[in-house]
Design an enzyme around this catalytic site. Structure first.
Site, mmCIF file in Angstrom:
data_model
loop_
_atom_site.group_PDB
_atom_site.id
_atom_site.type_symbol
_atom_site.label_atom_id
_atom_site.label_comp_id
_atom_site.label_asym_id
_atom_site.label_seq_id
_atom_site.Cartn_x
_atom_site.Cartn_y
_atom_site.Cartn_z
ATOM 1 N N ASP A 50 0.869 -1.167 0.000
ATOM 2 C CA ASP A 50 0.000 0.000 0.000
ATOM 3 C C ASP A 50 0.908 1.219 0.000
ATOM 4 O OD1 ASP A 50 -1.669 2.125 0.545
ATOM 5 O OD2 ASP A 50 -2.537 1.269 2.362
ATOM 6 N N TYR A 142 -8.395 15.086 -9.150
ATOM 7 C CA TYR A 142 -7.466 14.245 -9.909
ATOM 8 C C TYR A 142 -6.435 15.099 -10.641
ATOM 9 C CZ TYR A 142 -5.805 10.709 -13.203
ATOM 10 O OH TYR A 142 -5.023 9.847 -13.939
#
Length: 246
Positions: A50, A142
């Protein structure tokens, strides 16, 4: 056609289990690299990682070097998407996306740097986006994250000149990946949305993951020793071309 310019080299690809990352891993392997895939759901032989967890990042990079004995290429590809205008996402979502898409790249790069400094042909390639420099609708968060990736890439390229570590980024347009497929499936009219995305790119189709992968391989290749601090667009002409529509 493949070449073997990565023979003897070891590469890490984050987010390498699907989409662009999987295509990059396959392309580098076909060209001779030993590839370690880091992903939340890694394939057999990959490493669970992760990129939002510094302990997992440190352990995964150390595990790659322990297994393969070296590290030459880092492809920072792991990332997540976000939709909506600037008011559409909570503070928590802003922090989450920026942590994965920007700080995640910094975490993995930080862990990889001591090993990359030992390579005679070290390269880092970051997955950026056309969203870093084109104003796309409904992509405020984004786009902010990918704009940061572009700035980070240029800063890293400058900082690591003395280390002989080249740093570049690839800026895809809309790529035909499972992630894009899921976005299309959630649209009110998936067929119309897909047609609009195709039309947005002057070549009239979505970019393929393999096309992005070959661009990444170029930037990572020891044959590209004079290429650093470059943002390579793979966007079907979306950024620079303004074709006349009849």
């Amino acid at each position: 056609m493949t070449t073997a310019e990565f023979d003897g080299r070891v590469a890490i690809v984050t987010g390498g289990a699907s989409g662009i990352g999987a295509a990059v891993a396959a392309t580098l392997a076909a060209r001779g690299a030993r590839v370690a895939v880091l992903d939340l759901n890694p394939p057999d032989g990959g490493f669970r990682c992760d990129v939002g967890d510094d302990a997992e990042v440190t352990a995964a990079v150390a595990g790659v070097v322990e297994r393969f004995g070296r590290l030459d290429v880092l492809v920072n590809n792991a990332g997540i998407g976000a939709q909506g205008d600037v008011a559409a996402n909570s503070d928590e979502e802003w922090h989450r996306v920026l942590d994965v898409n920007v700080v995640g790249m910094a975490r993995v790069s930080r862990a990889a740097l001591p090993h990359l400094r030992e390579s005679d042909a070290a390269a880092i390639v970051n997955t950026c986006s056309i969203a870093a420099w084109a104003g796309l609708p409904g992509r405020a968060l984004y786009s902010a994250s990918k704009g940061a990736v572009l700035g980070l890439t240029l800063a890293m390229a400058t900082d690591h000149l003395a280390d002989a570590i080249r740093v570049n980024c690839v800026c895809p347009g809309t790529v035909d990946t499972p992630w894009v497929g899921r976005l299309l499936d959630s649209a009110a009219d998936p067929d119309a949305e897909r047609a609009a995305l195709r039309a947005r790119q002057p070549i009239g189709r979505l970019v393929s993951a393999d096309e992005v992968a070959h661009a990444v391989a170029y930037l990572a290749s020891p044959l590209s020793g004079s290429t650093t601090g470059t943002a390579l667009a793979v966007d079907g002409g979306m950024y620079g071309l303004r074709p006349r529509r009849n």
